[in-house]
Scaffold this active site. Sequence first.
Site, short mmCIF file in Angstrom:
data_model
loop_
_atom_site.label_atom_id
_atom_site.label_comp_id
_atom_site.label_asym_id
_atom_site.label_seq_id
_atom_site.Cartn_x
_atom_site.Cartn_y
_atom_site.Cartn_z
N ASP A 10 0.78 -1.23 0.00
CA ASP A 10 0.00 0.00 0.00
C ASP A 10 0.82 1.29 0.00
OD1 ASP A 10 -2.48 1.53 0.25
OD2 ASP A 10 -1.89 1.85 2.34
N CYS A 41 -18.04 -5.87 -16.31
CA CYS A 41 -18.71 -4.76 -15.63
C CYS A 41 -19.63 -3.98 -16.57
CB CYS A 41 -17.67 -3.79 -15.07
SG CYS A 41 -16.66 -4.51 -13.77
N CYS A 89 -22.07 -0.59 -8.89
CA CYS A 89 -21.16 0.21 -8.04
C CYS A 89 -21.37 1.70 -8.27
CB CYS A 89 -19.71 -0.20 -8.26
SG CYS A 89 -19.14 -0.10 -9.96
N CYS A 138 -14.97 10.87 -2.80
CA CYS A 138 -15.06 9.51 -2.25
C CYS A 138 -15.10 9.58 -0.71
CB CYS A 138 -13.86 8.70 -2.73
SG CYS A 138 -13.71 7.09 -1.93
C1 B12 Z 1 -4.60 6.41 -3.01
C2 B12 Z 1 -5.36 5.17 -2.62
C3 B12 Z 1 -6.70 5.32 -2.22
C4 B12 Z 1 -7.46 6.63 -2.38
C5 B12 Z 1 -7.81 6.78 -3.89
C6 B12 Z 1 -8.44 5.50 -4.48
C7 B12 Z 1 -8.26 5.33 -5.99
N1 B12 Z 1 -9.19 4.61 -6.61
O1 B12 Z 1 -7.30 5.81 -6.58
C8 B12 Z 1 -8.66 6.42 -1.43
C9 B12 Z 1 -8.31 6.98 -0.05
C10 B12 Z 1 -9.98 7.03 -1.89
C11 B12 Z 1 -8.70 4.90 -1.36
C12 B12 Z 1 -9.84 4.19 -1.04
C13 B12 Z 1 -9.89 2.81 -1.00
N2 B12 Z 1 -8.87 1.97 -1.00
CO1 B12 Z 1 -7.06 2.52 -1.48
N3 B12 Z 1 -5.35 2.86 -2.15
C14 B12 Z 1 -4.74 3.90 -2.65
C15 B12 Z 1 -3.33 3.58 -3.15
C16 B12 Z 1 -2.31 4.06 -2.11
C17 B12 Z 1 -2.99 4.19 -4.54
C18 B12 Z 1 -4.09 3.98 -5.59
C19 B12 Z 1 -3.77 4.70 -6.88
O2 B12 Z 1 -2.72 4.50 -7.47
N4 B12 Z 1 -4.67 5.59 -7.33
C20 B12 Z 1 -4.52 6.30 -8.57
C21 B12 Z 1 -5.58 5.80 -9.56
C22 B12 Z 1 -5.42 6.52 -10.91
O3 B12 Z 1 -5.31 4.43 -9.69
P1 B12 Z 1 -6.41 3.27 -9.87
O4 B12 Z 1 -7.77 3.81 -9.75
O5 B12 Z 1 -6.03 2.11 -9.06
O6 B12 Z 1 -6.14 2.94 -11.42
C23 B12 Z 1 -4.94 2.33 -11.84
C24 B12 Z 1 -5.16 0.93 -12.39
O7 B12 Z 1 -6.19 0.28 -11.69
C25 B12 Z 1 -5.43 1.17 -13.83
N5 B12 Z 1 -6.85 1.30 -14.19
C26 B12 Z 1 -7.72 2.21 -13.79
N6 B12 Z 1 -8.88 2.06 -14.38
C27 B12 Z 1 -8.76 1.03 -15.21
C28 B12 Z 1 -9.69 0.46 -16.06
C29 B12 Z 1 -9.29 -0.62 -16.82
C30 B12 Z 1 -10.29 -1.21 -17.74
C31 B12 Z 1 -7.96 -1.13 -16.71
C32 B12 Z 1 -7.52 -2.28 -17.51
C33 B12 Z 1 -7.05 -0.53 -15.84
C34 B12 Z 1 -7.47 0.53 -15.10
O8 B12 Z 1 -4.77 2.38 -14.18
C35 B12 Z 1 -4.48 3.16 -13.03
C36 B12 Z 1 -3.02 3.51 -12.98
O9 B12 Z 1 -2.24 2.48 -12.49
C37 B12 Z 1 -3.39 2.01 -3.24
C38 B12 Z 1 -2.08 1.28 -2.91
C39 B12 Z 1 -1.08 1.37 -4.05
N7 B12 Z 1 0.19 1.58 -3.70
O10 B12 Z 1 -1.42 1.21 -5.21
C40 B12 Z 1 -4.50 1.62 -2.23
C41 B12 Z 1 -5.49 0.50 -2.62
C42 B12 Z 1 -5.89 0.73 -4.06
N8 B12 Z 1 -6.63 0.72 -1.76
C43 B12 Z 1 -7.19 -0.35 -1.37
C44 B12 Z 1 -8.42 -0.40 -0.64
C45 B12 Z 1 -8.77 -1.71 0.03
C46 B12 Z 1 -9.25 0.73 -0.59
C47 B12 Z 1 -10.71 0.79 -0.11
C48 B12 Z 1 -11.57 -0.43 -0.45
C49 B12 Z 1 -10.73 1.06 1.43
C50 B12 Z 1 -12.11 1.41 1.97
N9 B12 Z 1 -13.02 0.46 2.11
O11 B12 Z 1 -12.36 2.51 2.34
C51 B12 Z 1 -11.19 2.07 -0.87
C52 B12 Z 1 -11.69 1.73 -2.29
C53 B12 Z 1 -11.96 2.95 -3.14
C54 B12 Z 1 -11.93 2.64 -4.65
N10 B12 Z 1 -13.07 2.25 -5.21
O12 B12 Z 1 -10.86 2.74 -5.28
C55 B12 Z 1 -6.49 -1.59 -1.90
C56 B12 Z 1 -7.31 -2.14 -3.06
C57 B12 Z 1 -7.23 -3.64 -3.23
C58 B12 Z 1 -7.98 -4.07 -4.46
N11 B12 Z 1 -8.56 -5.27 -4.40
O13 B12 Z 1 -8.04 -3.34 -5.47
C59 B12 Z 1 -5.09 -1.02 -2.30
C60 B12 Z 1 -4.42 -1.69 -3.50
C61 B12 Z 1 -4.18 -1.13 -1.05
C62 B12 Z 1 -3.68 -2.56 -0.83
N12 B12 Z 1 -2.38 -2.77 -0.82
O14 B12 Z 1 -4.44 -3.49 -0.68
N13 B12 Z 1 -7.52 4.37 -1.69
#
Ligand code: B12
Length: 335
Positions: free
Chosen positions: A137, A193, A199, A219
């Site tokens: 994380d 999805c 969601c 959020c």
């Molecule tokens: C910052 C962060 C948050 C922030 C922002 C969340 C977000 N969606 O970005 C906040 C505080 C809101 C948050 C909330 C939560 N978080 Co958080 N968070 C993080 C963190 C530190 C970084 C995430 C990140 O890079 N965000 C930037 C955005 C742009 O990234 P992203 O949405 O993930 O998208 C990336 C990929 O998924 C991909 N992508 C995006 N969309 C799509 C679509 C397609 C089709 C494809 C192929 C790819 C793709 O491209 C992006 C760039 O890499 C990670 C840990 C880490 N080091 O990665 C944990 C992490 C994502 N969180 C986690 C958790 C558990 C949560 C919560 C469920 C906690 C809760 N119940 O309150 C919520 C879920 C919210 C949600 N729906 O995302 C887990 C998720 C596990 C999982 N199964 O995915 C992580 C991985 C931590 C861990 N080590 O377990 N979080």
Amino acid sequence: MTSMTLEQEIKDRALALGFDAVGITDASPIADDDIARLNAWLRTGRAGQMGYMHRNVEKRIDPAALLKGAQSVIVVALSYKPDGSAATEQDPQKTAAVAQYAWYEDYHDFMKPLLFELADFIGERTGRRDRFKVCVDSVPLAERALAVRAGLGAIGTNHMLIHPTLGPQVFLGELVTTAALKPDGPCRWTAQCATCGRCIRACPTGALQADGEFDAQRCISYLTIEHQGDIPAELATKMSERVFGCDACVLACPHQHDAPVCPPARLRPCPNNIRLDMEEILGLTAESFESRFAGSPIRRAGLATLQRNVRICMANARDRTYGATNASFSEQGRS
Ligand code: B12
């Protein structure tokens, strides 16, 4: 007689240590599409006050920038779907809801030592002096994108990494290493999805948008944990009784419903943290907050933020009973 590959031995050991799924990918940067998504998200201010998301972006997108000479990334998943019996019957006027990931001891503290053990195992098994970086994380690494590439699942509209059988309620962790390991193929399973949208409809604040964009600034998880200072009244009322984190988009996911609960006796459950007694939280001091939430993910919010959230939940509870008011919600005491 067939001899087991190093990769298979590593996976078997990861599962024996207690992880629920494991996959291997190479240490190349995440895909251009993912980099573009991350950059656009940052550029448009979607990260809100999470300044750390703007730092070390080059490491977040490239494991080899995080660990010099990295060749491989071992990605693990740990289920945290709670048993239905965990939910407690407590007075919703006096207590407030905590997101399910925080119903346990802190997953960072649980997963990191196991990943160190896995690293030791690989070192002993190969006899080489490879280097390892343990990530859970807080390290700048695009964990979800790497998990997809390591074959662990697909990204859902709710932005969660969804494992085909374990569902979205899994924590992710990684061992970035200089050891050259044969990668698994990316996950071919799709979460399907496109025609669901549950969601998006479940998100109370519109943080998850119909086009798949995710605005962290709206959020409830972000607002209750990461955001300091006032919460705009429009969003505060939508927090309802959520005092720490939010599960709306995760619990609405059909893949969550179908998933098995996490095996018992692993992550230590914290029954006192399923719902928080609001008067108790308002009565905490800096010192008693530290001991009350030692070893819990809730500690991250800090006392002032948690108390601000409690005041909002109390106002929302009053509104549920007596009808709407329009209080302004401020976080007293944060410097
Ligand atoms: C910052 C962060 C948050 C922030 C922002 C969340 C977000 N969606 O970005 C906040 C505080 C809101 C948050 C909330 C939560 N978080 Co958080 N968070 C993080 C963190 C530190 C970084 C995430 C990140 O890079 N965000 C930037 C955005 C742009 O990234 P992203 O949405 O993930 O998208 C990336 C990929 O998924 C991909 N992508 C995006 N969309 C799509 C679509 C397609 C089709 C494809 C192929 C790819 C793709 O491209 C992006 C760039 O890499 C990670 C840990 C880490 N080091 O990665 C944990 C992490 C994502 N969180 C986690 C958790 C558990 C949560 C919560 C469920 C906690 C809760 N119940 O309150 C919520 C879920 C919210 C949600 N729906 O995302 C887990 C998720 C596990 C999982 N199964 O995915 C992580 C991985 C931590 C861990 N080590 O377990 N979080």
